[in-house]
Design a protein around this motif. Structure first.
Motif, PDB file in Angstrom:
ATOM      1  N   UNK A  32      40.035  33.513  49.927  1.00 44.43           N
ATOM      2  CA  UNK A  32      39.737  34.572  48.580  1.00 44.43           C
ATOM      3  C   UNK A  32      38.965  34.083  47.796  1.00 44.43           C
ATOM      4  N   UNK A  33      39.207  32.739  47.261  1.00 42.96           N
ATOM      5  CA  UNK A  33      38.481  32.131  46.335  1.00 42.96           C
ATOM      6  C   UNK A  33      37.075  31.884  46.658  1.00 42.96           C
ATOM      7  N   UNK A  34      36.892  31.238  48.063  1.00 41.00           N
ATOM      8  CA  UNK A  34      35.704  31.050  48.796  1.00 41.00           C
ATOM      9  C   UNK A  34      34.735  32.246  48.605  1.00 41.00           C
ATOM     10  N   UNK A  35      35.427  33.379  48.959  1.00 35.84           N
ATOM     11  CA  UNK A  35      34.308  34.544  49.518  1.00 35.84           C
ATOM     12  C   UNK A  35      34.405  35.708  48.275  1.00 35.84           C
ATOM     13  N   UNK A  36      34.966  35.186  47.145  1.00 33.12           N
ATOM     14  CA  UNK A  36      35.163  36.194  46.055  1.00 33.12           C
ATOM     15  C   UNK A  36      34.156  36.822  45.478  1.00 33.12           C
ATOM     16  N   UNK A  49      40.664  43.548  52.265  1.00 34.01           N
ATOM     17  CA  UNK A  49      40.455  41.988  52.622  1.00 34.01           C
ATOM     18  C   UNK A  49      41.562  41.017  52.645  1.00 34.01           C
ATOM     19  N   UNK A  50      42.398  40.847  51.609  1.00 32.84           N
ATOM     20  CA  UNK A  50      43.584  40.329  51.432  1.00 32.84           C
ATOM     21  C   UNK A  50      44.671  40.566  52.847  1.00 32.84           C
ATOM     22  N   UNK A  51      44.618  42.017  53.086  1.00 33.21           N
ATOM     23  CA  UNK A  51      45.803  42.301  54.079  1.00 33.21           C
ATOM     24  C   UNK A  51      45.369  42.004  55.273  1.00 33.21           C
ATOM     25  N   UNK A  52      44.050  42.016  55.729  1.00 33.48           N
ATOM     26  CA  UNK A  52      43.314  41.848  56.960  1.00 33.48           C
ATOM     27  C   UNK A  52      43.454  40.234  57.162  1.00 33.48           C
ATOM     28  N   UNK A 125      37.286  42.947  60.673  1.00 33.10           N
ATOM     29  CA  UNK A 125      37.421  43.981  59.769  1.00 33.10           C
ATOM     30  C   UNK A 125      37.107  43.289  58.249  1.00 33.10           C
ATOM     31  N   UNK A 126      37.877  41.987  57.742  1.00 35.66           N
ATOM     32  CA  UNK A 126      37.425  41.287  56.864  1.00 35.66           C
ATOM     33  C   UNK A 126      36.254  40.838  56.748  1.00 35.66           C
TER      34      UNK A 126
END
Length: 355
Positions: A32-36, A49-52, A125-126
């Motif tokens: 998440x931090x890399x792709x925020x 995104x977090x759930x997938x 999906x993500x």
């Protein structure tokens, strides 16, 4: 269920959950931090995104957590001399590790069952959310063979189960005997329903003076039974994944067409069989542990156990990548190594326990 079994499971499941949550938070948080910066501003899409990503990470983290939780449990038992106490009250080695093996089999089976649901497409999906393509899912210029037909879709919309500007060529031998042309087709009740179709039939016997094309129009017709949009989407995308159900359907479909199915078989084997590699690891870790902590190097045992688990997991991961790339057929790259690993692990386990 005996008191000893309840005690072992309670200790093991606590360690398993701690390790699983830790790995999930680490991998999902780092990603998440890399792709925020790439993610949309929408909080809903960020949550999706977090759930997938959590489920995609679960397919990696759960098998590892099963083993790491067992390693931690054995270290605690050894350090507190609990293994000695278990044997002192008449418990055998089988009764100590059997509950952990059974619960591990259940967890792996549950993971495989989830792979049969739409959650199997979590990575896809993500990736779409990160690339701003979550609400756009189209494929263009698809040309595939299905039974006696060659099918061309100028545009395929898998989520809407719709195709635009389609051409269906019916083949007999080496000859095209019928062509169906339409602007739109919809997939319903396991069939494609073509709207406002133009049907062109070629005469069976060609004669310069009498032969002519038979052209007619149909407001509504159905064809291509079982030609599922999601299967089309994933077969067309060389790097796509499949759920177990869709992979099975695609395997049957492509096998009937005489098309190479190495990739799909590799995906099925990787989803159904490879997660069970952890069961032999559990037995080996138990075999190389010790009852007495006084003459047992816990640090060395922990390091080698974790390192060995990662090595085995990495080997199967690399073999799957070779299969996906078409380097080795899946029966030799996945099934055979899996069988050899299980047999080899059992051999080492018996040898160690007998010594």
């Amino acid at each position: 269920m005996s008191i000893l079994t309840k005690y072992i499971l309670r200790k093991y499941l606590l360690n398993f959950i701690i390790v699983l949550v830790s790995l999930e938070l680490f991998f999902v948080g780092i990603d998440f931090l890399q792709n925020f910066k790439k993610l949309p501003d929408s909080a809903n899409l960020q949550l999706l995104y977090l759930l997938y990503n959590s489920f995609f990470t679960l397919t990696l983290a759960l098998p590892l957590s099963i083993v790491f939780g067992w390693i931690i449990t054995l270290v605690i038992f050894t350090r507190n001399n609990e293994l000695v106490a278990f044997h002192a009250v008449g418990s055998t080695s089988n009764k100590i590790y059997a509950p952990v093996v059974k619960i591990s089999l259940f967890l792996i089976t549950l993971l495989i069952a989830l792979q049969a649901t739409p959650l199997a497409y979590s990575y896809e999906q993500k990736r779409k959310i990160a690339n701003g393509e979550y609400f756009i899912n189209t494929k263009t210029d698809i040309f595939l063979k299905y039974n006696d037909n060659y099918v061309y879709f100028e545009k395929l919309l898998p989520l809407e189960k719709k195709a635009e500007n389609i051409h269906i060529y019916k083949i007999k031998g080496d000859d095209i005997i019928q062509t169906i042309i339409a602007r739109n087709a919809y997939f319903q009740k396991d069939k494609w329903y073509v709207v406002d179709a133009k049907i062109i039939n070629k005469p069976q016997e060609l004669d310069f003076e009498n032969s002519k094309l038979d052209i007619r129009y149909e407001k509504f017709l159905h064809t291509l039974e079982g030609f599922k949009p999601k299967i089309l989407d994933n077969v067309y995308e060389s790097k796509s994944n499949f759920s177990i159900i869709d992979a099975t359907s695609a395997l049957i479909l492509l096998s009937n067409q005489g098309i190479n199915t190495d990739k799909i078989r590799g995906i099925l084997y990787n989803q159904v069989f490879v997660p069970f590699f952890v069961i032999p690891v559990l037995l080996l870790v138990f075999a190389y542990s010790s009852l007495n902590s006084r003459f047992f190097n816990i640090g060395k045992f922990t390091s080698f156990s974790i390192f060995g688990t990662l090595i085995v997991w990495g080997i199967f991961f690399i073999l799957f990548k070779f299969t996906s790339g078409g380097v080795i057929i899946p029966e030799f790259s996945i099934l055979l190594p899996m069988v050899l690993w299980v047999l080899g692990a059992l051999l080492f386990y018996r040898k160690k326990m007998n010594s």
